[in-house]
Design a protein around this motif. Structure first.
Motif, mmCIF file in Angstrom:
data_model
loop_
_atom_site.group_PDB
_atom_site.id
_atom_site.type_symbol
_atom_site.label_atom_id
_atom_site.label_comp_id
_atom_site.label_asym_id
_atom_site.label_seq_id
_atom_site.Cartn_x
_atom_site.Cartn_y
_atom_site.Cartn_z
ATOM 1 N N SER A 156 0.764 8.871 6.237
ATOM 2 C CA SER A 156 -0.626 8.433 6.091
ATOM 3 C C SER A 156 -1.248 8.289 7.468
ATOM 4 O O SER A 156 -0.700 8.748 8.470
ATOM 5 C CB SER A 156 -0.661 7.108 5.330
ATOM 6 O OG SER A 156 -0.153 6.092 6.155
ATOM 7 N N HIS A 187 0.815 -1.226 0.000
ATOM 8 C CA HIS A 187 0.000 0.000 0.000
ATOM 9 C C HIS A 187 0.849 1.276 0.000
ATOM 10 O O HIS A 187 0.546 2.240 -0.723
ATOM 11 C CB HIS A 187 -0.921 -0.030 1.228
ATOM 12 C CG HIS A 187 -1.836 1.133 1.345
ATOM 13 N ND1 HIS A 187 -2.977 1.271 0.585
ATOM 14 C CD2 HIS A 187 -1.779 2.244 2.124
ATOM 15 C CE1 HIS A 187 -3.578 2.403 0.902
ATOM 16 N NE2 HIS A 187 -2.872 3.021 1.827
ATOM 17 N N ASP A 209 -6.474 7.246 -0.191
ATOM 18 C CA ASP A 209 -6.434 5.894 -0.751
ATOM 19 C C ASP A 209 -7.204 5.813 -2.071
ATOM 20 O O ASP A 209 -8.337 6.294 -2.173
ATOM 21 C CB ASP A 209 -7.016 4.901 0.265
ATOM 22 C CG ASP A 209 -6.084 4.732 1.453
ATOM 23 O OD1 ASP A 209 -4.926 5.183 1.361
ATOM 24 O OD2 ASP A 209 -6.520 4.153 2.465
HETATM 25 ZN ZN ZN Z 1 -3.253 4.918 2.482
#
Ligand code: ZN
Ligand code: KG4
Length: 335
Positions: free
Chosen positions: A136, A111, A302
């Motif tokens: 993040s 990710h 995201d």
């Molecule tokens: Zn993320």
């Protein structure tokens, strides 16, 4: 080469079709944020259920918007780590099913590597090596991107991630989840010098971060004011807190830039949407004559386009998985 990307690591179900890692043909995001809001954070069990319900429609919509069909694709890239395990499993299993039924290669994507790749979509001229601050909700890393699939962590948080630190402080100030976004907006109206907050550093590890003490300082400030019946200016506190977090991020990022002799700097992850962080990074890069790469605001959070982009480079590097691919809640970006 056309890749379908699938992302389900937290509270966004996303799918996208990307050409050659750089051109977005479609990007669809189904966010669950409104549903988690009433709980003040992401509820993992609810996230998994909503992913299961949404994924088929989201993938279908991404294909339809791209004008492509499954038979036009060259591979399926999916986020397999890190994240909520039940949420990741939905994307991984859906991608495995598609790969099995179509015979297409299955490409596992980390990710956070995906977040870095959002810069390849926003800045077609960007190529490694470069230095990237990845911030993040779950991670804060300073990463040396030697090559698309060869990355080294130079600094990391010892406790809370930057996004988490924003969200928790926001929550203490009564700002609903995900508070980081709103705190950033409110901070624009405040005086960043109104409250003195600590600027924590980690002894012996100058590139590492520590945000939990800063968050505690805000909690103490709020409690003390409450006990004394004093008013706290939320805009001023948001601005002072944002400045303290961003000061730490910028300080360590440019210390790392000096140490590595980096010639290019990038930001990535949800917190890279932060207005002050972007302005400060722009100002320092301008002063030092370093080019700065920022993801488009639409690609900071995201999404699956970033997963398809990184997937393209993973595929070129031969990183293809079999049907035994599993989801991992935790895995280093270096692996
Ligand atoms: Zn993320
Ligand atoms: O990368 P991301 O979308 O999800 C994870 O992989 O964690 O990051 C989400 C985090 C949340 O903590 C959110 O509050 C924070 O990014 N965030 C911000 C801003 N926009 C999103 N934090 C500060 N300022 C913003 N403008």
């Amino acid at each position: 080469m056309l890749l379908l990307g699938i992302e389900s690591s937290c509270d966004e179900t996303a799918a996208a079709v990307v050409e050659d890692g750089r051109k977005i043909l479609s990007s669809v995001i189904a966010s669950q944020v409104e549903e988690h809001k009433i709980y003040g954070g992401v509820v993992p069990e609810i996230a998994s259920r909503r992913h299961s319900e949404a994924i088929s429609g989201v993938v279908g919509e991404a294909l339809s918007q791209s004008g492509k069909s499954l038979s036009d694709l060259d591979g399926i890239a999916v986020t397999y780590a890190p994240g909520l395990i039940g949420a990741l499993l939905v994307g991984v299993n859906f991608a495995k099913g598609l790969a099995l039924s179509t015979g297409l290669p299955l490409v596992p994507v980390h990710h956070l590597r995906g977040h870095i790749a959002s810069n390849y979509l926003s800045s077609p001229e960007l190529t490694p090596p470069f230095l990237c601050l990845v911030v993040s909700g779950g991670h804060s890393h300073i990463v040396w991107v030697e090559d698309y699939t060869c990355l080294k962590i130079l600094g990391r948080t010892r406790d809370d991630a930057a996004g988490e630190a924003f969200d928790k402080a926001a929550r203490a100030m009564g700002i609903p989840y995900p508070g980081g976004v709103e705190l950033d907006k409110i901070a624009e109206e405040g005086d960043e010098n109104a409250y003195k907050l600590p600027h924590p550093h980690v002894d012996g590890a100058p590139l590492d971060f520590s945000f939990s003490g800063l968050k505690t300082a805000v909690l103490n400030l709020l409690n003390n004011a409450r006990q004394k019946g004093e008013q706290v200016s939320v805009p001023d506190l948001c601005a002072s807190y944002r400045k303290a977090v961003v000061d730490c991020l910028i300080h360590n990022l440019f210390l790392a830039a000096e140490e590595t002799g980096a010639r290019r700097i990038a930001l990535a992850g949800g917190v890279s949407a932060n207005r002050l962080l972007r302005r400060r990074a722009q100002a320092v890069c301008k002063e030092k004559g370093l080019p700065l790469y920022l993801p488009d605001l639409s690609l900071c959070g995201d999404n699956a386009a970033m997963i398809a982009s990184q997937g393209y480079y993973e595929f070129l590097a031969g990183n293809v998985a079999g049907m035994d691919l599993n989801a991992c809640a935790q895995r280093s970006i270096e692996e």
